[in-house]
Design an enzyme around this catalytic site. Sequence first.
Site, PDB file in Angstrom:
ATOM      1  N   HIS A  83       1.332  -9.343  -6.543  1.00 28.74           N
ATOM      2  CA  HIS A  83       0.266  -8.448  -6.052  1.00 28.74           C
ATOM      3  C   HIS A  83      -0.696  -9.296  -5.216  1.00 28.74           C
ATOM      4  O   HIS A  83      -1.821  -9.570  -5.618  1.00 28.74           O
ATOM      5  CB  HIS A  83      -0.442  -7.826  -7.255  1.00 28.74           C
ATOM      6  CG  HIS A  83      -1.350  -6.688  -6.919  1.00 28.74           C
ATOM      7  ND1 HIS A  83      -2.379  -6.290  -7.738  1.00 28.74           N
ATOM      8  CD2 HIS A  83      -1.381  -5.840  -5.863  1.00 28.74           C
ATOM      9  CE1 HIS A  83      -3.003  -5.253  -7.196  1.00 28.74           C
ATOM     10  NE2 HIS A  83      -2.425  -4.969  -6.063  1.00 28.74           N
ATOM     11  N   TYR A 108      -1.418  11.457  -4.322  1.00 21.75           N
ATOM     12  CA  TYR A 108      -2.155  10.203  -4.121  1.00 21.75           C
ATOM     13  C   TYR A 108      -1.174   9.063  -3.797  1.00 21.75           C
ATOM     14  O   TYR A 108      -0.186   8.853  -4.509  1.00 21.75           O
ATOM     15  CB  TYR A 108      -2.996   9.850  -5.366  1.00 21.75           C
ATOM     16  CG  TYR A 108      -3.545   8.448  -5.258  1.00 21.75           C
ATOM     17  CD1 TYR A 108      -4.500   8.141  -4.289  1.00 21.75           C
ATOM     18  CD2 TYR A 108      -3.048   7.412  -6.044  1.00 21.75           C
ATOM     19  CE1 TYR A 108      -4.953   6.845  -4.127  1.00 21.75           C
ATOM     20  CE2 TYR A 108      -3.502   6.116  -5.887  1.00 21.75           C
ATOM     21  CZ  TYR A 108      -4.450   5.834  -4.923  1.00 21.75           C
ATOM     22  OH  TYR A 108      -4.883   4.544  -4.757  1.00 21.75           O
ATOM     23  N   CYS A 149     -11.302  -5.668  -6.094  1.00 16.99           N
ATOM     24  CA  CYS A 149     -11.997  -6.915  -6.440  1.00 16.99           C
ATOM     25  C   CYS A 149     -12.079  -7.863  -5.261  1.00 16.99           C
ATOM     26  O   CYS A 149     -12.243  -9.069  -5.434  1.00 16.99           O
ATOM     27  CB  CYS A 149     -11.314  -7.590  -7.627  1.00 16.99           C
ATOM     28  SG  CYS A 149     -11.488  -6.623  -9.131  1.00 16.99           S
ATOM     29  N   GLY A 150     -11.937  -7.340  -4.049  1.00 15.67           N
ATOM     30  CA  GLY A 150     -12.165  -8.178  -2.887  1.00 15.67           C
ATOM     31  C   GLY A 150     -10.909  -8.699  -2.229  1.00 15.67           C
ATOM     32  O   GLY A 150     -10.978  -9.571  -1.364  1.00 15.67           O
ATOM     33  N   ARG A 193      -9.356   6.098   0.756  1.00 16.67           N
ATOM     34  CA  ARG A 193      -8.570   5.057   1.435  1.00 16.67           C
ATOM     35  C   ARG A 193      -8.397   5.341   2.926  1.00 16.67           C
ATOM     36  O   ARG A 193      -8.601   6.465   3.382  1.00 16.67           O
ATOM     37  CB  ARG A 193      -7.175   4.982   0.801  1.00 16.67           C
ATOM     38  CG  ARG A 193      -7.211   4.726  -0.711  1.00 16.67           C
ATOM     39  CD  ARG A 193      -6.639   3.422  -1.071  1.00 16.67           C
ATOM     40  NE  ARG A 193      -6.879   3.042  -2.459  1.00 16.67           N
ATOM     41  CZ  ARG A 193      -6.525   1.865  -2.954  1.00 16.67           C
ATOM     42  NH1 ARG A 193      -5.925   0.982  -2.206  1.00 16.67           N
ATOM     43  NH2 ARG A 193      -6.784   1.561  -4.211  1.00 16.67           N
ATOM     44  N   SER A 211     -10.841  -7.452   1.508  1.00 15.64           N
ATOM     45  CA  SER A 211     -11.927  -8.032   2.311  1.00 15.64           C
ATOM     46  C   SER A 211     -11.731  -9.531   2.499  1.00 15.64           C
ATOM     47  O   SER A 211     -12.107 -10.081   3.528  1.00 15.64           O
ATOM     48  CB  SER A 211     -13.289  -7.699   1.706  1.00 15.64           C
ATOM     49  OG  SER A 211     -13.403  -8.281   0.440  1.00 15.64           O
TER      50      SER A 211
HETATM   51  C1  SPV Z   1      -4.054  -0.942  -5.781  1.00 16.49           C
HETATM   52  O1  SPV Z   1      -4.642  -0.102  -6.481  1.00 16.49           O
HETATM   53  O2  SPV Z   1      -3.832  -2.096  -6.183  1.00 16.49           O
HETATM   54  C2  SPV Z   1      -3.621  -0.587  -4.435  1.00 16.49           C
HETATM   55  C3  SPV Z   1      -3.511   0.799  -4.076  1.00 16.49           C
HETATM   56  O3  SPV Z   1      -3.292  -1.434  -3.670  1.00 16.49           O
HETATM   57  S1  SPV Z   1      -2.246   1.559  -4.924  1.00 16.49           S
HETATM   58  O4  SPV Z   1      -1.214   1.887  -3.968  1.00 16.49           O
HETATM   59  O5  SPV Z   1      -2.814   2.747  -5.513  1.00 16.49           O
HETATM   60  O6  SPV Z   1      -1.714   0.652  -5.915  1.00 16.49           O
HETATM   61 MN    MN Z   2      -2.901  -3.283  -4.756  1.00 17.48          MN
END
Ligand code: SPV
Ligand code: MN
Length: 624
Positions: free
Chosen positions: A250, A222, A274-275, A389, A278
């Site tokens: 982030h 994953y 959480c958007g 994804r 988008s």
């Molecule tokens: C998240 O979950 O915040 C993502 C995907 O952006 S991951 O790479 O799984 O963290």
């Molecule tokens: Mn992320």
Amino acid sequence: MPLSAVEILKQRVTPAHLERLSAIDNAELFAFVADAVELLDPESVYVVTDSPEDLKTVREQALADGEEFPLPIAGHTYHFDSILDQARDKENTRILVPEGEDLGPHFNTMERLKGTAEVRGILSGAMKGRVMWVRFFCLGPVRSPFTVLACQVTDSTYVAHNLDLLYRQGYEEFKRQGQKARFFKVVHSQGELENGVSKNIPLRRVYVDPVGRTVYSSNTQYGGNTLGLKKLSMRLAIHQASSEGWLCEHMFVMAVHGPAGRKTYFTGAFPSLCGKTSTSMMRGETIVGDDIAYLRNLDGKLRAVNVEKGMFGIIMGVNSKDDPILWKTLHAPNEIIFSNVLVTPGKTVYWIGKDGPVPPSGINHSGEWAPGKKDAKGREIDPSHKNGRFTLSLNCLENVDPELDNPEGVAVGGVIYGARDSSAWVPVRQAFDWVHGIATIAASLESETTAATLSKEGVVNFDPMSNLDFVSIPLGRYIRNNLDMGRNLRQAPPVFGVNYFLRGEDGRWLNEKTDKAVWLKWMERRAHGEAGAIRTPVGFIPEYTDLEEIFRTLQGKAYSPEAYTEQFTIRVDQYLAKMERIEKIYRTEVRDTPPELFDVIGEEIRRLREAKEKHGPRIAPDRF
Ligand code: SPV
Ligand code: MN
């Protein structure tokens, strides 16, 4: 006598690939690759340069290896992870810390030497009979004050291919920097496979060693666990940033387009699902990045870059109405990897929330699938995984912002923090100032859990800056770094809090998905002092007339005073409960909380109590 790194490499790497490696004059790199070769014992080593031929080799090999499968649209492929390997594994992701160091209760840590020994034991010989791909990338734009270099070795061509869509190539930059190159190191093996997916999930480990600037990932495919440059390097970057005076957040980076061609760049931190994506893909605006940003004070101004150049985005819910640009891109001949979606016998992909009916059959992460199929625990399996994804490069989006690769980044005109909060936060508000925003919005962020991690959904979690999963330094220090960043700027940008998930007392959502476009325009105006606002105990909220006008002119929608009042009523008890909850966390669970955080939260609590005395527990905007 143990062999030197160079001797090991000479024995194990063919002359052609050794030459590629030797073109980079960096002893630390030789030591890293030699150690990886000895540990993982691959059959061969492929050193990938930045050349289009090499990238093509990786792409084609992912298909040849059966890690990806072709789809009829040119450039499209799909990939599955094990049904047990569909999200970030928080439980088995650990920060390795030197003996005696304690980050506090919010972290999953392990003593560094112990953790390293454990994960290296698991990885020992993991690449027998396989190719080890050696990859070089730049985090952040190339040749910029933000650039961080990284080298990942992996035996997964899916991972190697995914990285190419997400990160800027770095082989030439390693060559250029030579001995000066400092870099993050990532060691990944998907481990033994069964039906093309990682088999030994109980031995899945993601160990992050900030001191050694190294990440180990085993027995997983994953992306969130294996794309070492994403959340794994993010933890390394937060550690490095803390000692160098910058931030790794982030956050998306986007331009909100104001009147007369004005562009104002915003960064935005939202918990997963959480958007965030988008919002950054909002129609009419342009995107710099959707997940991770580096922020620096350059000459007194806050500037940000996208660490990445692609998107590993959640596909659930993407539809032609709400996401027209993404929709178009996902249906055009672009290089795209779909993961954990449903693939029909006719080789079309389907995901939850896509336009059109649910197909009657197909293959998904659970194998052959038809509606009603149940998992081992008797729960119905969705057609696609909720955390399914797509991976693509931003340059195939028509709304990509031209500043994506600007080495100086973009000037940050506003910072947004988004929560998933059904009961308290109004849809949008502005903090009084940077410190108020960091303390009462960013550091107080809570979110109801989602499917992006392997945990229960719907529980309220403390998630400061939406970054708790990725912070690798004591939380108090992380908060202080954020406070200091604003203090050291000539002028700190405004800080906003948004919440797309507010519900009415009867449980109904109070906003439509598209309302966030309006909040963005309002924030853009506020960043230039052009919209009015009402001062409440928790910050500035919009005036009705501004929102009404934006809804009307932007979306042709009527926005009623009643809707406004319901959405922007301050629910004092909920805010108070939240602030008291947060204060307690910082008092009891976080060491070295900056004292001003308590001061600012204390003032907010006092303001809320006074307001409640005067106006009662629910205060409509016109009462202020
Ligand atoms: C998240 O979950 O915040 C993502 C995907 O952006 S991951 O790479 O799984 O963290
Ligand atoms: Mn992320």
